[in-house]
Design a protein around this motif. Structure first.
Motif, PDB file in Angstrom:
ATOM      1  N   TYR A 200     133.669  -9.899  35.697  1.00 46.01           N
ATOM      2  CA  TYR A 200     132.480  -9.095  35.594  1.00 46.01           C
ATOM      3  C   TYR A 200     132.123 -10.119  33.917  1.00 46.01           C
ATOM      4  CZ  TYR A 200     133.996  -6.086  38.843  1.00 46.01           C
ATOM      5  OH  TYR A 200     133.686  -5.226  40.603  1.00 46.01           O
ATOM      6  N   ASN A 201     132.850  -9.683  33.217  1.00 44.60           N
ATOM      7  CA  ASN A 201     132.298 -10.135  31.550  1.00 44.60           C
ATOM      8  C   ASN A 201     131.274 -11.820  32.054  1.00 44.60           C
ATOM      9  OD1 ASN A 201     133.514  -9.347  29.559  1.00 44.60           O
ATOM     10  ND2 ASN A 201     135.278 -10.191  29.480  1.00 44.60           N
ATOM     11  N   TYR A 202     131.411 -12.448  32.781  1.00 49.60           N
ATOM     12  CA  TYR A 202     130.958 -13.679  33.038  1.00 49.60           C
ATOM     13  C   TYR A 202     129.437 -13.535  33.884  1.00 49.60           C
ATOM     14  CZ  TYR A 202     135.646 -16.389  33.213  1.00 49.60           C
ATOM     15  OH  TYR A 202     136.139 -16.664  32.888  1.00 49.60           O
ATOM     16  N   LEU A 203     130.259 -12.742  34.628  1.00 50.07           N
ATOM     17  CA  LEU A 203     128.155 -11.524  35.482  1.00 50.07           C
ATOM     18  C   LEU A 203     127.594 -11.336  34.353  1.00 50.07           C
ATOM     19  CD1 LEU A 203     127.035 -10.878  37.735  1.00 50.07           C
ATOM     20  CD2 LEU A 203     128.382  -8.528  37.046  1.00 50.07           C
ATOM     21  N   ALA A 204     128.101 -10.352  33.652  1.00 53.13           N
ATOM     22  CA  ALA A 204     126.775  -9.495  32.724  1.00 53.13           C
ATOM     23  C   ALA A 204     126.821 -10.225  31.013  1.00 53.13           C
ATOM     24  CB  ALA A 204     128.306  -8.065  31.641  1.00 53.13           C
ATOM     25  N   PHE A 205     127.424 -11.848  31.269  1.00 48.67           N
ATOM     26  CA  PHE A 205     126.778 -12.688  30.203  1.00 48.67           C
ATOM     27  C   PHE A 205     125.663 -13.306  30.791  1.00 48.67           C
ATOM     28  CE2 PHE A 205     129.628 -12.032  26.623  1.00 48.67           C
ATOM     29  CZ  PHE A 205     128.917 -12.268  25.719  1.00 48.67           C
ATOM     30  N   SER A 347     125.391  -6.988  27.468  1.00 46.93           N
ATOM     31  CA  SER A 347     127.124  -8.165  27.854  1.00 46.93           C
ATOM     32  C   SER A 347     128.833  -6.816  28.294  1.00 46.93           C
ATOM     33  CB  SER A 347     127.462  -9.338  27.717  1.00 46.93           C
ATOM     34  OG  SER A 347     127.226  -9.086  25.848  1.00 46.93           O
ATOM     35  N   ASP A 348     128.522  -6.319  26.774  1.00 51.19           N
ATOM     36  CA  ASP A 348     129.803  -5.585  26.381  1.00 51.19           C
ATOM     37  C   ASP A 348     129.862  -4.755  27.764  1.00 51.19           C
ATOM     38  OD1 ASP A 348     132.002  -6.668  24.985  1.00 51.19           O
ATOM     39  OD2 ASP A 348     130.829  -5.881  23.645  1.00 51.19           O
ATOM     40  N   THR A 349     128.847  -3.625  27.188  1.00 51.80           N
ATOM     41  CA  THR A 349     128.939  -2.328  27.740  1.00 51.80           C
ATOM     42  C   THR A 349     128.639  -2.256  29.420  1.00 51.80           C
ATOM     43  OG1 THR A 349     126.397  -1.751  27.923  1.00 51.80           O
ATOM     44  CG2 THR A 349     127.687  -0.999  26.616  1.00 51.80           C
ATOM     45  N   THR A 350     128.138  -3.320  29.755  1.00 48.80           N
ATOM     46  CA  THR A 350     128.118  -3.831  31.392  1.00 48.80           C
ATOM     47  C   THR A 350     129.747  -4.181  32.212  1.00 48.80           C
ATOM     48  OG1 THR A 350     125.344  -4.224  31.373  1.00 48.80           O
ATOM     49  CG2 THR A 350     126.866  -5.535  33.247  1.00 48.80           C
TER      50      THR A 350
END
Length: 539
Positions: A200-205, A347-350
């Protein structure tokens, strides 16, 4: 003939060191006790409770913030002391839901406190600026970018990133050994066990990189936390002006963002005069470097984008076109600072919210099945990434997302505001001008008077059962008033697309039903990890 100096020991004697050390300690104690005794804001006279050390020194709250569980600790204080708690010499936390409408309201004159100075990087952006006129100018430039009409133009980029993610997750379910390092244990019965937070971090970034800087960071394709950063000294503003050739290296962007959030959330609690000295403490020094590196990521990305003109319709293009009331475009450094603000917020919130929602749906399989039934009825057997048009009227999907934002509360801590001239009355107490007030989202999202007797249970149905007006007045996922999140429309669309895509295609389970969702809080409250079992659904 003796002089006054004869009564004091020489500066380098042991007696001198003891004397001066004692004086320093005495001054330190006095600097905390005198304001407490003087009670300039009348907090003691009003009998506002709180930890004694918090009443004496800002260091108490800074230490709590640095430990990574500020919202839970403040929530515990409210459970112990009541709706009004003193958490610093001049900072009152209010867990009265009605306080939201007062403290953060339009036109009440309240300003952001110097807490926000700890978040300045490159130059002040729409988040960190405290000046009312400057914030109004920035908001007029930026807000139209996030209108519902404009946000819909960004949808293709989000759907494209989601397509890449499901391709990688399908590989996790296969025997593709290139992703073996992501698995918690070997696949069994068609189920892959892995940490979904990383993805999810990779996706949001990648989504926000595509929107804010013209191309994704490539994290989904590589399956790794890596982004380009511009190396600079102590003057990132100079590099952001585009006047100097940049040295570019690869860094772990997610880790840098986490370090920066924890640093700034703690540093912002300290008195502003002590912050330059605090930066010399190793823990703060590490966080300060993260601030510089995060600025470098934005500088490198903006520099690369502006070096190659394009007709793409994205956030950076919109920021480039934005003009203030005098018709002036943003300078290069301001453009970069605003792009950085979107990188951090987007990025963080998503990623954290997507991860938390996945955890809660895995923990409560009945809610997961209800969601999947609604998605099946709306989307059928179509395995393509759905469109926002297909999802925007799905009531249970909307409740699933909102319940995740409520119970996890990515933005949990109370955002501090300075009471304006004339004071404010909250919870039957008059707070004079200069008082600092905040309303912690984590706590008001657990108010039993609003959310019912089971606020710690993830239950989307409550969004259909409770008083709708009371819920909307208390739900604070995107803040409230003139400083509310300008990216709310974009974040809401992203979460609907992510949750619908993932849960229409896969089903999830936890390692055990008592598996906790461990979190750590900087400025935002984030999962530390989230191990889940995932398998393809047969619709």
């Amino acid at each position: 003939m003796s002089s006054l100096l004869d009564y004091f020991p020489t500066p380098f004697s042991s007696n001198a060191l003891l004397l001066y050390g004692g004086l320093a300690v005495l001054l330190l104690v006095a600097s905390h006790l005198v304001p407490w005794v003087a009670d300039p804001f009348g907090y003691r006279k009003k009998h506002i409770p709180g930890p004694f050390l918090a009443q004496l020194s800002d260091v108490w709250l800074a230490r709590v913030a640095a430990q990574g569980h500020r919202s839970e600790i403040i929530h515990g204080l409210h459970q112990k002391y009541g709706k009004v708690v003193r958490i610093a010499p001049n900072h009152i936390s209010l867990s009265e839901p009605g306080a939201l409408q007062i403290v953060y309201a339009h036109g009440n004159g309240a300003l952001k406190s110097d807490f926000y100075e700890a978040f300045v990087s490159i130059r002040k952006n729409i988040f960190s600026t405290r000046d009312r006129a400057e914030h109004t100018r920035k908001r007029k430039i930026v807000s139209h970018i996030f209108s519902q009409k404009s946000v819909l133009e960004f949808e293709p980029y989000i759907r494209q990133a989601l397509g890449k993610l499901v391709k990688q997750w399908d590989s996790l379910l296969s025997d593709d050994r290139k992703l073996a390092s992501h698995r918690l244990r070997p696949n069994e019965n068609g189920t892959a066990w892995f940490d979904c937070l990383n993805w999810y971090n990779y996706l949001a970034f990648d989504i926000i990189g595509d929107l804010a800087f013209g191309e994704p960071f490539g994290m989904i394709n590589s399956g790794a936390d890596s982004a380009s950063v511009a190396i600079h000294g102590d003057d990132p503003t100079h590099l952001a002006s585009g006047e100097k050739k940049l040295e570019i290296v690869r860094v772990p962007a997610v880790k840098i963002l986490n370090d920066r959030g924890e640093y700034s959330a703690s540093m912002g609690c300290l008195p502003i005069w002590i912050r330059p000295y605090a930066k010399k403490i190793p823990w703060y020094a590490k966080g300060n470097q993260a601030v510089k590196n995060l600025a470098g990521i934005a500088i490198a990305a903006v520099d690369k984008r502006l070096a190659t003109p394009t007709d793409r319709v994205d956030l950076l293009a919109r920021l480039q076109q934005g003009k203030d009331e005098q018709g002036n475009l943003m300078a290069r450094s301001e453009l970069t600072a605003e792009a950085l603000a979107q990188l951090i917020a987007g990025s963080d919130t998503t990623s954290n919210s997507s991860c938390a929602i996945t955890y809660w749906l895995a923990k409560y399989p009945d809610a997961q099945r209800k969601l999947q039934k609604e998605l099946d009825e709306a989307l059928g057997d179509d395995e393509d990434v759905p469109t926002y048009e297909q999802l925007k009227r799905l009531r249970y999907l909307d409740a699933v997302v909102n319940e995740g934002l409520r119970i996890h509360s990515t933005s949990s801590l109370g955002l501090p505001r300075i009471v304006p001239e004339g004071g404010l009355e909250v919870s039957g107490i008059h707070f004079p001008a200069g008082s600092v007030l905040s309303v912690p989202s984590y706590t008001i999202h657990r108010d039993t008077a609003i959310w019912g007797p089971d606020p710690d249970i993830y239950r989307p149905e409550r969004w259909f059962e409770q008083d709708a007006e009371g819920i909307q007045a208390t739900f604070n996922a995107f803040s409230f008033g003139p400083r509310a999140c300008v990216g709310k429309n974009l974040a809401s669309m992203e979460l609907l697309l992510i949750v619908a895509t993932i849960f229409h295609r896969y089903e999830f389970a936890l390692l055990s039903q008592d598996q906790p969702l461990e979190t750590r809080e900087g400025f935002l409250r984030k999962p530390v990890s989230c191990y889940v079992g995932m398998k393809r659904r047969s619709t």
